[in-house]
Design an enzyme around this catalytic site. Sequence first.
Site, PDB file in Angstrom:
ATOM      1  N   SER A  72     -54.543   1.021 -10.861  1.00 45.12           N
ATOM      2  CA  SER A  72     -54.855   0.811  -9.446  1.00 45.12           C
ATOM      3  C   SER A  72     -56.192   0.098  -9.277  1.00 45.12           C
ATOM      4  CB  SER A  72     -54.920   2.147  -8.710  1.00 45.12           C
ATOM      5  OG  SER A  72     -53.692   2.811  -8.780  1.00 45.12           O
TER       6      SER A  72
HETATM    7  N1  SAH Z   1     -53.309   6.360 -13.039  1.00 49.50           N
HETATM    8  C1  SAH Z   1     -52.733   5.272 -13.757  1.00 49.50           C
HETATM    9  C2  SAH Z   1     -51.707   4.564 -12.918  1.00 49.50           C
HETATM   10  C3  SAH Z   1     -50.571   4.075 -13.744  1.00 49.50           C
HETATM   11  S1  SAH Z   1     -49.156   3.506 -12.845  1.00 49.50           S
HETATM   12  C4  SAH Z   1     -53.813   4.330 -14.274  1.00 49.50           C
HETATM   13  O1  SAH Z   1     -54.964   4.432 -13.853  1.00 49.50           O
HETATM   14  O2  SAH Z   1     -53.518   3.500 -15.130  1.00 49.50           O
HETATM   15  C5  SAH Z   1     -48.178   4.959 -12.725  1.00 49.50           C
HETATM   16  C6  SAH Z   1     -47.811   5.655 -14.007  1.00 49.50           C
HETATM   17  O3  SAH Z   1     -46.916   6.715 -13.684  1.00 49.50           O
HETATM   18  C7  SAH Z   1     -47.075   4.780 -15.024  1.00 49.50           C
HETATM   19  O4  SAH Z   1     -47.756   4.839 -16.239  1.00 49.50           O
HETATM   20  C8  SAH Z   1     -45.688   5.422 -15.117  1.00 49.50           C
HETATM   21  O5  SAH Z   1     -45.122   5.339 -16.401  1.00 49.50           O
HETATM   22  C9  SAH Z   1     -45.993   6.866 -14.728  1.00 49.50           C
HETATM   23  N2  SAH Z   1     -44.855   7.623 -14.239  1.00 49.50           N
HETATM   24  C10 SAH Z   1     -43.878   7.215 -13.390  1.00 49.50           C
HETATM   25  N3  SAH Z   1     -43.032   8.238 -13.144  1.00 49.50           N
HETATM   26  C11 SAH Z   1     -43.495   9.302 -13.842  1.00 49.50           C
HETATM   27  C12 SAH Z   1     -43.057  10.658 -13.987  1.00 49.50           C
HETATM   28  N4  SAH Z   1     -41.967  11.120 -13.363  1.00 49.50           N
HETATM   29  N5  SAH Z   1     -43.768  11.472 -14.778  1.00 49.50           N
HETATM   30  C13 SAH Z   1     -44.877  11.039 -15.425  1.00 49.50           C
HETATM   31  N6  SAH Z   1     -45.344   9.782 -15.326  1.00 49.50           N
HETATM   32  C14 SAH Z   1     -44.655   8.927 -14.544  1.00 49.50           C
END
Ligand code: SAH
Length: 222
Positions: A72
């Site tokens: 983000s």
């Molecule tokens: N906080 C992260 C944002 C990554 S984007 C950062 O700073 O990089 C969102 C993330 O959520 C992705 O890595 C995706 O694989 C994960 N994600 C999506 N659905 C999920 C779920 N049900 N359980 C765990 N992780 C999940």
Amino acid sequence: MPGFIKNEHTDDNVLAQRLRMVDRQLIRRGIHDPAVLDAMRTVPRHLFVPEEYRLYAYQDSPQPIGKGQTISQPYIVASMTEQLELTPDSKVLEIGTGCGYQTAVLAEITPHVYTIEMIPELYEQARDILYRLGYTSINMKLGDGSKGWQEEAPFDAIIVTAAAHEIPQPLVDQLAINGRMVIPVETGWAGQQELLKLVKTPEGISRQHLYEVRFVPLREES
Ligand code: SAH
């Protein structure tokens, strides 16, 4: 200077970029929790993004982190963290570790951080960089975060960094009384999402609309 190659990644240079990011992107837009600002000044964001995007790490935008996922924008990380109202005693659960940057920001504020990621490659990369940077007390799990982390509940704060169709009930159940949850939720319009803040009170759940956002989807285990 002949023969002199400017190194874009000297520590001084990235620190200057990071401090400028905090002033221009966060303080000017109203982020004021000193613990959040300090965390954003400290965590080396450029080390969490893939090498080819490192030059853009401190820009006012999200960046790709591989596997179709994104880190983000700095403002969103700071704003969501501020809404969690963390203290050094808070026990916090993050759903969607991704590259681990948001996780590190949380860990700068409290030693009680739990995080769940579903994609094995991202989980492993995040684990490696967090460990390398000395964030060794973070509790990490590979799996479906929409089920929460029952054995460790209740949590004082829950942050979801992927957009849900509906707020997963296990997360609501695992929130402590007076606990805060920040979660992006689809609003039914094409691609539209809103960031919600839920607070669990003894009387029930209060729900506040914060602002519109755009996150990758929260996936469900098939
Ligand atoms: N906080 C992260 C944002 C990554 S984007 C950062 O700073 O990089 C969102 C993330 O959520 C992705 O890595 C995706 O694989 C994960 N994600 C999506 N659905 C999920 C779920 N049900 N359980 C765990 N992780 C999940």
